[in-house]
Structures are given as C-alpha cells and as structure tokens.
Design an enzyme around this catalytic site. Structure first.
Site, short mmCIF file in Angstrom:
data_model
loop_
_atom_site.label_atom_id
_atom_site.label_comp_id
_atom_site.label_asym_id
_atom_site.label_seq_id
_atom_site.Cartn_x
_atom_site.Cartn_y
_atom_site.Cartn_z
N ILE A 4 -16.10 -7.53 -16.83
CA ILE A 4 -16.79 -6.43 -16.16
C ILE A 4 -17.76 -5.73 -17.12
CG2 ILE A 4 -16.43 -4.12 -15.17
CD1 ILE A 4 -13.85 -5.30 -13.88
N GLU B 283 9.34 -12.85 -28.70
CA GLU B 283 10.48 -12.42 -27.87
C GLU B 283 10.72 -13.38 -26.70
OE1 GLU B 283 12.49 -10.32 -28.91
OE2 GLU B 283 11.26 -9.44 -30.50
#
Length: 387
Positions: free
Chosen positions: A341, A367
C-alpha cells in the site's frame, strides 16, 4: 467468555502502551541502525519499567511479579510487541516461567535476580543438527561422582551474551519405546563463567536487530547435582509444563506489530493522493485493508481465547498452536500488504514497516515452526478418530 475488558485490564493496556510510546519507540531507529542496545540505556529503561510495575509482570506476586492472569498477560504482551523486540524484551524483561519449576534454593539463586533486574536467563535447546527434532540432540551430560559433565554445542541461543546463566537441555541416556529408542533429556542450570562453558557470538539475523543470539560450547563442563532443574531424565516434562505459554507470547507480540502496521497502512491510504483522490478510495487498496483487519481480528480472537482457556485450566496444545500459527502468519501478511500500500516508501528506513516486515519472518520459525504447529493441530484432530 466476557469480551469486554475489565477496568484493571484497560489500565494495564493503557499504561503499557503509554510506556512503549514514551520509553521504547524513541530508541528504535538507533537500535536498528547500529544493531546494538547500549546497556546504560537498558538500565535506565529498566528502572522506569520497575517503577511502572511492568517489569517481570508475568511472574506471580509471591515472587515479586505482577501476578497477571494469562489473558491480561497477553494483552500486556500485545502492547509491548508494538516495539522493537530487543527493546521490549531486554528493557522490560519477563523471566522464563520455567524458573518457577526450581527448588526454593534454585529460585533464590536464579529466579530472584532476574525479577530484580540484576541479570537475565536464557534457554538452550537448539543444536546445529537438532532444531525442531529435539530428541535428536547430540549434546550430552553424564554423571561423574556427585557431579555432571556436559559436552556438546547449542546454537541460536537468544541473548546468551547478557544472561547470567543458561538453562540447557542435555541428553542423559536412552529409553526403549514402541517406536524404538528415544533419548532421555535433563535440564541443567549452568552459570556463566563455569569452566568448560564458552559463549561465542552467534549469527547476524535480518530479524530483531539488537536482539542477539549466541553459540554455547560445553567441553567437559562440570556442574553439581544441585543444578538439575526438575527430575533427571524428565527435562521434556519440565519444558512441556512450563514453556507452552511461550507460543501464546509470540502470538500476542505478533498482534502488536500487526496492529501497528495496519495503522500505518490506514493512515497512508487516508492521506496519500493519486489520480486526483485518496488511494483508500481504490478497491485495490480498500479491499486489502478490509482483509488485513478481518484476519487480524481472527488472530486476536484465537489468541485471547487460548489465554482465556488457560485461565480456566482447559487450554490444549492445539489451542496454543492455532493461536501461534494464525497470529504469526497474519503478521507476515499484514506487514507485506502494508508495504504494498505504501509502495516504494514502505521499504525505506524512514518508516518502521521494513523492520516489521523483516522481523515478522522469524516468528514463523522460533518457538515451533508453522509446520510444527500444523502437525500439533492435525494430530489433535485425527487422534480421536484413530488417525
């Protein structure tokens, strides 16, 4: 589930956001430019975080923390996540919950200095040949009289350079299972400066500049039996009991950065003019914004729902995996679309978007990778059906 925030939760969100904007965001550009976080800056922000009640807020009140429930903790993490990771983790530290699994003596020696801001902890699991496959780790610990002798290498160990100690996971034997032999794992406290324990600089990463990683080498490193965390051969049990919520932490901080990227995109779309009108009037832009907002709301609901279930004692590994998977992938999408954008300006260092875009990449890896999260979710779906 009650969707409205309590007065206390609103206060924590507002306090944390104000702290982030006043104390963390002003230093982002310097950390990004240099890749370095001066410790004198850390010390100053630490004191302010402690005065604001934000330091070690994930810890129970009985050990000096804020005693936040899981849902409130995630709201707090979301606000911190809007800032550079190096700044918010180091300056507003949240000691690992696994430290609560220690004996009273271990808590006093390792947990309390972290809560007081005197040092940091670090976790060492990953090895050059054992990332997602932790059972494949080659680093070992063997008994020798009343001690343990550690040998092997760990890498990608976050902030080990400033940590006063590491909680390292080592193979301590094997056991027979229906699927063959599996390594037994034990967790150990290892103090910085212990003979045979060396910390070397790690790798330069495009994500989270200023948030360092290190390589840990153990060569005949001798530690006493009192440094075992939990039970011998039960390292995975300790990790599974205490570290599951770290996936929710990653999800929450990802939400914070995604919100910031969306806000930047909205502001640009409302102000930037092309072809005689604001670009937000063009469907090519407005539909992107609609999709970004919708996906962000879905990720937010999954994350906060998992936090709410954790407080009810009903959360599952699949709940946390869904939250981590959705939030990290939504962050990547929103960061990318926000740059689209903005056009070329989105990639310039004058805006935080290029940092958010780079930082987003690691969230789908650490993780537990997105593939691991999908494995956890699909296994939970198929197991009741015998699959």
């Amino acid at each position: 589930m009650e969707f409205a925030l309590t007065d206390e939760q609103r206060m924590i969100v507002e306090t944390t956001r104000a702290f982030v904007e006043a104390e963390l965001l002003p230093h982002e550009a310097a950390v990004e430019r240099t890749g370095h976080l001066p410790m004198e800056l850390v010390a100053g922000i630490q004191k302010k975080a402690m005065a604001a009640g934000l330091y070690a807020a994930n810890m129970p009140q009985e050990v000096g923390g804020a005693g936040l429930d899981t849902l409130t903790w995630l709201l707090y993490e979301r606000e911190l996540g809007r800032a550079s990771y190096a700044l918010h983790w180091t300056c507003v530290a949240r000691p690992s919950n696994i430290l609560l699994a220690g004996t009273p003596e271990q808590r006093e020696r390792y947990l309390m200095p972290c809560i007081r801001g005197e040092t940091w902890d670090c976790l060492a699991m990953t090895e050059p040949d054992a990332g997602s496959d932790l059972r494949g780790m080659r680093a070992t610990a063997r008994r020798d009289g009343g001690d343990w002798v550690l040998d092997g290498t760990k890498h990608f160990i976050s902030h080990a350079d400033i940590a006063g100690f590491t909680i390292t996971f080592m193979a301590t034997g094997e056991e027979e299972t229906p699927r063959g032999k599996r390594k037994r794992i034990t967790a150990f406290f290892v103090d910085k400066g212990t003979p045979g324990f060396t910390i070397r600089p790690g790798y330069r990463s495009v994500s989270h500049r200023g948030y360092t990683n290190a390589i840990l080498e153990f060569d005949g490193c001798r530690i006493p039996d009192a440094n075992v965390l939990g039970e011998v051969h039960k390292g995975f049990d300790v990790a599974n009991e205490w570290l599951g919520a770290t996936r929710l932490q990653v999800a929450a901080t990802s939400l914070g950065r995604a919100e910031r990227a969306l806000a930047l995109a909205l502001g640009w779309a409302a102000e930037r003019r092309q072809f005689g009108q604001r670009i937000g009037k063009f469907q090519g832009v407005s539909f992107k914004l609609a999709d970004m907002a919708t996906e962000l709301k879905a990720a937010e609901l999954l994350t906060l729902w998992a936090g709410w279930k954790a407080d009810q004692g009903t959360v599952t590994d699949s709940d946390m995996a869904m939250a981590k998977l959705k939030a990290t992938e939504v962050l990547a999408m929103i960061a990318d679309e926000a740059i689209q954008i903005h056009g070329g300006m989105g990639l310039m260092e004058e805006l935080p978007l290029e940092r958010i875009w780079r930082d987003a990449r690691i969230e789908r890896i650490w993780e537990g990778t997105s593939e691991i999260q999908r494995h956890i979710i699909s296994r939970a779906l198929l197991r009741p059906l015998g699959g």
